[in-house]
Design a protein around this motif. Structure first.
Motif, PDB file in Angstrom:
ATOM      1  N   SER A   8       8.600  -9.939 -36.886  1.00 44.58           N
ATOM      2  CA  SER A   8       8.475  -8.622 -36.466  1.00 44.58           C
ATOM      3  C   SER A   8       7.302  -7.921 -37.083  1.00 44.58           C
ATOM      4  O   SER A   8       6.556  -7.008 -36.341  1.00 44.58           O
ATOM      5  N   GLU A   9       7.022  -8.205 -38.252  1.00 42.70           N
ATOM      6  CA  GLU A   9       5.836  -7.573 -38.923  1.00 42.70           C
ATOM      7  C   GLU A   9       4.500  -8.033 -38.308  1.00 42.70           C
ATOM      8  O   GLU A   9       3.426  -7.195 -38.176  1.00 42.70           O
ATOM      9  N   TYR A  12       4.126  -6.444 -35.015  1.00 38.80           N
ATOM     10  CA  TYR A  12       3.580  -4.996 -35.149  1.00 38.80           C
ATOM     11  C   TYR A  12       2.175  -4.860 -35.602  1.00 38.80           C
ATOM     12  O   TYR A  12       1.279  -4.267 -35.044  1.00 38.80           O
ATOM     13  N   THR A  15      -0.228  -6.216 -32.579  1.00 41.41           N
ATOM     14  CA  THR A  15      -0.288  -5.117 -31.468  1.00 41.41           C
ATOM     15  C   THR A  15      -1.206  -4.025 -31.891  1.00 41.41           C
ATOM     16  O   THR A  15      -1.881  -3.498 -31.206  1.00 41.41           O
ATOM     17  N   ASP A  37       1.897   3.700 -31.282  1.00 42.06           N
ATOM     18  CA  ASP A  37       2.165   3.180 -32.833  1.00 42.06           C
ATOM     19  C   ASP A  37       3.778   3.748 -32.888  1.00 42.06           C
ATOM     20  O   ASP A  37       4.746   2.710 -33.292  1.00 42.06           O
ATOM     21  N   PHE A  40       6.024   1.247 -30.891  1.00 42.76           N
ATOM     22  CA  PHE A  40       6.080  -0.295 -31.615  1.00 42.76           C
ATOM     23  C   PHE A  40       6.727  -0.188 -32.947  1.00 42.76           C
ATOM     24  O   PHE A  40       7.369  -1.260 -33.474  1.00 42.76           O
ATOM     25  N   LEU A  41       6.737   0.920 -33.669  1.00 48.14           N
ATOM     26  CA  LEU A  41       7.441   1.169 -35.157  1.00 48.14           C
ATOM     27  C   LEU A  41       8.917   1.172 -34.685  1.00 48.14           C
ATOM     28  O   LEU A  41       9.789   0.440 -35.576  1.00 48.14           O
ATOM     29  N   TYR A  44       9.574  -2.669 -33.658  1.00 48.00           N
ATOM     30  CA  TYR A  44       9.563  -3.901 -34.447  1.00 48.00           C
ATOM     31  C   TYR A  44      10.012  -3.484 -35.944  1.00 48.00           C
ATOM     32  O   TYR A  44      10.130  -4.279 -36.986  1.00 48.00           O
ATOM     33  N   PRO A  46       8.583  -2.511 -38.934  1.00 46.80           N
ATOM     34  CA  PRO A  46       8.054  -3.139 -39.836  1.00 46.80           C
ATOM     35  C   PRO A  46       8.116  -2.672 -41.135  1.00 46.80           C
ATOM     36  O   PRO A  46       8.422  -1.367 -41.379  1.00 46.80           O
ATOM     37  N   GLY A  49       4.110  -2.369 -42.126  1.00 47.60           N
ATOM     38  CA  GLY A  49       3.162  -1.728 -41.135  1.00 47.60           C
ATOM     39  C   GLY A  49       3.028  -0.186 -41.199  1.00 47.60           C
ATOM     40  O   GLY A  49       1.943   0.096 -41.202  1.00 47.60           O
TER      41      GLY A  49
END
Length: 56
Positions: A8-9, A12, A15, A37, A40-41, A44, A46, A49
């Motif tokens: 997942s990290e 992110y 991407t 952002d 996707f935060l 995922y 992160p 991130g």
């Protein structure tokens, strides 16, 4: 960190790397970058991130 969290990290980061390049090249606005952002935060979750979110 287990492999799922690591994946997942990495997803992110990959991407957002593409999104940053698009922002730098003028292919998207800063507002569009922020929207991507945020999306996707949420997708995922992160761990690291958010430490690198320099254009938020």
């Amino acid at each position: 960190m287990d492999s799922e969290r690591m994946n997942s990290e990495l997803m992110y980061q990959a991407t957002m790397s593409i999104a940053r390049r698009m922002l730098e090249r003028g292919l998207m606005s800063r507002e569009e970058y922020r929207e991507i952002d945020t999306i996707f935060l949420e997708k995922y979750h992160p761990i690291f991130g958010t430490l690198f979110a320099d254009n938020r």
